[in-house]
Motif scaffolding. Structure first.
Motif, PDB file in Angstrom:
ATOM      1  N   ALA A 260       0.817  -1.220   0.000  1.00 20.14           N
ATOM      2  CA  ALA A 260       0.000   0.000   0.000  1.00 20.14           C
ATOM      3  C   ALA A 260       0.851   1.270   0.000  1.00 20.14           C
ATOM      4  CB  ALA A 260      -0.964   0.003   1.188  1.00 20.14           C
ATOM      5  N   GLY A 261       2.115   1.151  -0.390  1.00 19.67           N
ATOM      6  CA  GLY A 261       2.994   2.306  -0.391  1.00 19.67           C
ATOM      7  C   GLY A 261       3.486   2.708   0.982  1.00 19.67           C
ATOM      8  N   ASP A 262       3.269   1.873   1.978  1.00 23.85           N
ATOM      9  CA  ASP A 262       3.620   2.169   3.368  1.00 23.85           C
ATOM     10  C   ASP A 262       4.915   1.434   3.733  1.00 23.85           C
ATOM     11  OD1 ASP A 262       3.858   2.398   6.114  1.00 23.85           O
ATOM     12  OD2 ASP A 262       1.821   1.747   6.557  1.00 23.85           O
ATOM     13  N   PRO A 263       6.004   2.179   4.035  1.00 24.91           N
ATOM     14  CA  PRO A 263       7.280   1.520   4.356  1.00 24.91           C
ATOM     15  C   PRO A 263       7.177   0.530   5.515  1.00 24.91           C
ATOM     16  CG  PRO A 263       7.643   3.840   3.922  1.00 24.91           C
ATOM     17  CD  PRO A 263       6.159   3.643   3.954  1.00 24.91           C
ATOM     18  N   ALA A 264       6.457   0.902   6.580  1.00 24.30           N
ATOM     19  CA  ALA A 264       6.350   0.010   7.737  1.00 24.30           C
ATOM     20  C   ALA A 264       5.648  -1.289   7.360  1.00 24.30           C
ATOM     21  CB  ALA A 264       5.596   0.710   8.868  1.00 24.30           C
ATOM     22  N   LYS A 265       4.596  -1.174   6.561  1.00 25.02           N
ATOM     23  CA  LYS A 265       3.879  -2.375   6.131  1.00 25.02           C
ATOM     24  C   LYS A 265       4.746  -3.219   5.212  1.00 25.02           C
ATOM     25  CE  LYS A 265      -0.508  -3.932   4.136  1.00 25.02           C
ATOM     26  NZ  LYS A 265      -1.804  -3.522   3.549  1.00 25.02           N
ATOM     27  N   GLY A 266       5.467  -2.562   4.302  1.00 29.35           N
ATOM     28  CA  GLY A 266       6.342  -3.291   3.402  1.00 29.35           C
ATOM     29  C   GLY A 266       7.402  -4.078   4.137  1.00 29.35           C
TER      30      GLY A 266
ATOM     31  N   ALA B 232      10.982  -9.591  -4.352  1.00 24.49           N
ATOM     32  CA  ALA B 232      11.022  -8.657  -5.469  1.00 24.49           C
ATOM     33  C   ALA B 232       9.972  -7.570  -5.263  1.00 24.49           C
ATOM     34  CB  ALA B 232      10.786  -9.386  -6.790  1.00 24.49           C
ATOM     35  N   GLY B 233      10.163  -6.408  -5.891  1.00 25.52           N
ATOM     36  CA  GLY B 233       9.298  -5.243  -5.736  1.00 25.52           C
ATOM     37  C   GLY B 233      10.068  -4.152  -4.990  1.00 25.52           C
ATOM     38  N   THR B 234       9.599  -3.021  -4.859  1.00 24.60           N
ATOM     39  CA  THR B 234       8.263  -2.463  -4.907  1.00 24.60           C
ATOM     40  C   THR B 234       8.244  -1.286  -5.885  1.00 24.60           C
ATOM     41  OG1 THR B 234       6.612  -1.293  -3.481  1.00 24.60           O
ATOM     42  CG2 THR B 234       8.913  -1.055  -2.939  1.00 24.60           C
ATOM     43  N   VAL B 235       7.077  -0.621  -6.030  1.00 26.22           N
ATOM     44  CA  VAL B 235       7.007   0.566  -6.871  1.00 26.22           C
ATOM     45  C   VAL B 235       7.259   1.838  -6.072  1.00 26.22           C
ATOM     46  CG1 VAL B 235       5.399  -0.528  -8.467  1.00 26.22           C
ATOM     47  CG2 VAL B 235       4.500   0.841  -6.578  1.00 26.22           C
ATOM     48  N   ALA B 236       7.238   1.760  -4.753  1.00 24.98           N
ATOM     49  CA  ALA B 236       7.370   2.944  -3.889  1.00 24.98           C
ATOM     50  C   ALA B 236       8.801   3.094  -3.386  1.00 24.98           C
ATOM     51  CB  ALA B 236       6.410   2.839  -2.709  1.00 24.98           C
ATOM     52  N   SER B 237       9.417   4.225  -3.671  1.00 25.12           N
ATOM     53  CA  SER B 237      10.807   4.451  -3.278  1.00 25.12           C
ATOM     54  C   SER B 237      10.995   4.371  -1.768  1.00 25.12           C
ATOM     55  CB  SER B 237      11.287   5.809  -3.791  1.00 25.12           C
ATOM     56  OG  SER B 237      11.386   5.811  -5.202  1.00 25.12           O
ATOM     57  N   GLY B 238      10.045   4.944  -1.016  1.00 28.34           N
ATOM     58  CA  GLY B 238      10.159   4.925   0.437  1.00 28.34           C
ATOM     59  C   GLY B 238      10.124   3.530   1.013  1.00 28.34           C
ATOM     60  N   VAL B 239       9.438   2.615   0.339  1.00 32.65           N
ATOM     61  CA  VAL B 239       9.379   1.224   0.782  1.00 32.65           C
ATOM     62  C   VAL B 239      10.669   0.501   0.406  1.00 32.65           C
ATOM     63  CG1 VAL B 239       8.118  -0.960   0.626  1.00 32.65           C
ATOM     64  CG2 VAL B 239       6.873   1.214   0.569  1.00 32.65           C
ATOM     65  N   ALA B 240      11.140   0.725  -0.810  1.00 33.16           N
ATOM     66  CA  ALA B 240      12.349   0.029  -1.285  1.00 33.16           C
ATOM     67  C   ALA B 240      13.559   0.333  -0.422  1.00 33.16           C
ATOM     68  CB  ALA B 240      12.627   0.412  -2.736  1.00 33.16           C
ATOM     69  N   THR B 241      13.701   1.584  -0.005  1.00 34.79           N
ATOM     70  CA  THR B 241      14.870   1.943   0.807  1.00 34.79           C
ATOM     71  C   THR B 241      14.847   1.284   2.177  1.00 34.79           C
ATOM     72  OG1 THR B 241      13.745   3.969   1.549  1.00 34.79           O
ATOM     73  CG2 THR B 241      15.218   4.157  -0.347  1.00 34.79           C
ATOM     74  N   GLN B 242      13.652   0.874   2.629  1.00 30.61           N
ATOM     75  CA  GLN B 242      13.550   0.180   3.914  1.00 30.61           C
ATOM     76  C   GLN B 242      13.695  -1.332   3.765  1.00 30.61           C
ATOM     77  OE1 GLN B 242      13.292   1.905   6.901  1.00 30.61           O
ATOM     78  NE2 GLN B 242      13.641   3.630   5.513  1.00 30.61           N
ATOM     79  N   ILE B 243      13.302  -1.855   2.619  1.00 27.33           N
ATOM     80  CA  ILE B 243      13.426  -3.300   2.386  1.00 27.33           C
ATOM     81  C   ILE B 243      14.888  -3.699   2.195  1.00 27.33           C
ATOM     82  CG2 ILE B 243      12.926  -5.171   0.755  1.00 27.33           C
ATOM     83  CD1 ILE B 243      10.211  -3.942   0.290  1.00 27.33           C
ATOM     84  N   ALA B 244      15.646  -2.866   1.489  1.00 27.86           N
ATOM     85  CA  ALA B 244      17.028  -3.221   1.153  1.00 27.86           C
ATOM     86  C   ALA B 244      17.873  -3.604   2.373  1.00 27.86           C
ATOM     87  CB  ALA B 244      17.685  -2.087   0.367  1.00 27.86           C
ATOM     88  N   PRO B 245      17.880  -2.817   3.456  1.00 30.98           N
ATOM     89  CA  PRO B 245      18.686  -3.235   4.608  1.00 30.98           C
ATOM     90  C   PRO B 245      18.183  -4.499   5.286  1.00 30.98           C
ATOM     91  CG  PRO B 245      17.442  -1.226   5.109  1.00 30.98           C
ATOM     92  CD  PRO B 245      17.323  -1.462   3.642  1.00 30.98           C
ATOM     93  N   VAL B 246      16.872  -4.742   5.233  1.00 31.79           N
ATOM     94  CA  VAL B 246      16.329  -5.973   5.797  1.00 31.79           C
ATOM     95  C   VAL B 246      16.837  -7.182   5.007  1.00 31.79           C
ATOM     96  CG1 VAL B 246      14.210  -7.288   6.246  1.00 31.79           C
ATOM     97  CG2 VAL B 246      14.269  -4.826   6.695  1.00 31.79           C
ATOM     98  N   ALA B 247      16.848  -7.055   3.695  1.00 31.85           N
ATOM     99  CA  ALA B 247      17.374  -8.130   2.855  1.00 31.85           C
ATOM    100  C   ALA B 247      18.850  -8.375   3.148  1.00 31.85           C
ATOM    101  CB  ALA B 247      17.178  -7.777   1.382  1.00 31.85           C
ATOM    102  N   GLU B 248      19.589  -7.287   3.330  1.00 33.29           N
ATOM    103  CA  GLU B 248      21.022  -7.411   3.614  1.00 33.29           C
ATOM    104  C   GLU B 248      21.263  -8.124   4.943  1.00 33.29           C
ATOM    105  OE1 GLU B 248      25.004  -6.849   2.407  1.00 33.29           O
ATOM    106  OE2 GLU B 248      23.104  -6.517   1.345  1.00 33.29           O
ATOM    107  N   GLN B 249      20.517  -7.706   5.963  1.00 34.59           N
ATOM    108  CA  GLN B 249      20.695  -8.298   7.294  1.00 34.59           C
ATOM    109  C   GLN B 249      20.367  -9.783   7.309  1.00 34.59           C
ATOM    110  OE1 GLN B 249      18.044  -5.785   9.510  1.00 34.59           O
ATOM    111  NE2 GLN B 249      19.333  -3.962   9.188  1.00 34.59           N
ATOM    112  N   ASN B 250      19.406 -10.189   6.490  1.00 33.42           N
ATOM    113  CA  ASN B 250      18.966 -11.585   6.473  1.00 33.42           C
ATOM    114  C   ASN B 250      19.556 -12.393   5.324  1.00 33.42           C
ATOM    115  OD1 ASN B 250      16.639 -11.915   8.648  1.00 33.42           O
ATOM    116  ND2 ASN B 250      16.379  -9.901   7.720  1.00 33.42           N
TER     117      ASN B 250
END
Length: 399
Positions: free
Chosen positions: A94-100, A116-134
């Motif tokens: 829903a374009g929400d970084p916390a939800k993403g 894979a994803g997302t279309v929202a820049s604010g979400v992508a910047t938060q997902i990237a470090p989570v992927a890195e950590q895991n």
């Protein structure tokens, strides 16, 4: 991310499908005894996290449709890699970084090895470090913010980034001015991750040779944009670079027209989705368009395959269809390399330097920072639809 990783090429379509190796991926957060596919040895799960609702829902739909077509093409219509089924799990951020982030963490906890994803820049910047950590492979979607490039060893792009948009604009303007610099540029954008990334990129790319760059940022929730247009006029710009996304685009263009901005300065903007073509109104013939993609303009085998698939589904290709198609091709490449052991390092190595033909043309995953080098376009409206007037080589617009 090694700069010396050799460049490899992959053929797509039926021939490629016959060469794909079987895969059983193990998520980094799972124990050695836990299957990354929920215990099913014949299935690999891929989490597609993007906007299905919210202001960017139409972008998310295009991405998901492109992914479906790309997976169909890369697996010769089987949805399988050497007998291993690829199961796609769709989640709405829903374009929400916390939800993403919450959705990604849930999928990683379930042992899903590729996000894979997302279309929202604010979400992508938060997902990237989570992927890195895991230590989870993350193939970013249409989100354009430059911050995703080089965000970590595990993060890759399947679409273009803001810097490529701005370099395209610079090439267009240079061609129109004979290479002359100087002047005053206003960046008109929304005050969010996407808008701020555009301001930074314009400053870096265009803020040279005596050119002054000034931002005018509007609240994403703003509906009365008259004060914003007046701020643009007050800056007395020679050029206005418009970076705008979402449902208020029509109001924004109408306001620029009403306030006389189009008469005062050269206005450059990116071509948006099909539904936005009419929002330009009277501005249509007075804007210079840079384009990530122009539907119907390319004739690659992948473009033709996507169009055939879309025709069967009753869909229309759009701005971000190629990004989803690219992501599916990259997933297949990663699965081939990861093998039954789910070797994340092998997946990363396979994607670094990966060259492949996409819907837009030749793509290369740059090894050192995982930017996706790709063609960009200049376009203009021919009646109600845009047409390509110039294709820029990937090297010309490389970040």
């Amino acid at each position: 991310m090694s700069e010396t990783t050799p460049v490899r090429t992959r053929r797509s379509g039926p021939v490629a499908a016959a060469l794909v190796a079987g895969a059983a991926l193990v998520a980094s957060c799972a124990s050695p005894q836990t299957s990354a596919r929920g215990g099913d040895a014949d299935e690999v799960k891929v989490a597609l996290v993007t906007s299905v609702s919210g202001p960017l829902a139409s972008y998310g739909e295009q991405y998901l449709q492109g992914f479906e077509a790309g997976l169909h093409h890369a697996t010769d219509g089987t949805g399988e890699v050497d007998g291993v089924k690829i199961t796609v799990l769709e989640d709405d951020d829903a374009g929400d970084p916390a939800k993403g982030v919450s959705l990604v963490k849930k999928r990683i906890g379930q042992g899903v090895p590729i996000v894979a994803g997302t279309v929202a820049s604010g979400v992508a910047t938060q997902i990237a470090p989570v992927a890195e950590q895991n230590e989870t492979l993350y193939i970013s979607g249409p989100a354009a913010t430059d911050e995703v490039t080089g965000a970590g060893d595990h993060t890759f792009r399947s679409g273009r980034q803001t810097y490529q948009d701005v370099v395209t604009a610079k090439a267009i303007l240079a061609a129109g001015s004979g290479g002359a610099g100087g002047g005053r540029v206003v960046v008109l954008a929304q005050d969010n991750a996407f808008g701020q990334a555009n301001v930074a990129a314009v400053r870096e790319v265009l803020g040279t040779d005596g050119t002054t760059v000034a931002p005018v940022l509007a609240a994403p929730s703003a509906t009365d944009l008259t004060p914003t247009a007046r701020k643009v006029l007050a800056e007395d710009p020679d050029m206005v670079f418009v970076a705008w996304a979402g449902d208020t685009a029509q109001s924004m263009w109408a306001t620029l027209e009403q306030q006389g901005v189009l008469e005062q300065a050269t206005v450059v903007t990116g071509l948006d989705i099909r539904a936005s073509y009419s929002v330009f109104g009277k501005a249509r013939d007075r804007v210079t368009l840079l384009a990530h993609y122009v539907p119907g303009a390319t004739r690659t085998p992948e473009a033709e395959a996507m169009r055939a698939y879309f025709a069967e589904k009753g869909w229309q290709e759009d701005l971000f269809s190629p990004d989803g198609f690219n992501a599916a091709q990259m997933v297949v490449e990663a699965v081939e390399a990861g093998g039954a052991d789910g070797d994340t390092k092998a997946m990363i190595k396979a994607l670094e330097g990966f060259e492949f033909s996409g819907v837009k043309g030749p793509n290369t995953v740059r090894a050192e920072d995982h930017a996706l080098l790709q063609p960009m376009f200049q376009a203009e409206f021919d009646g109600r639809t845009p047409t390509v007037t110039r294709t820029l080589d990937p090297a010309e617009v490389a970040p």
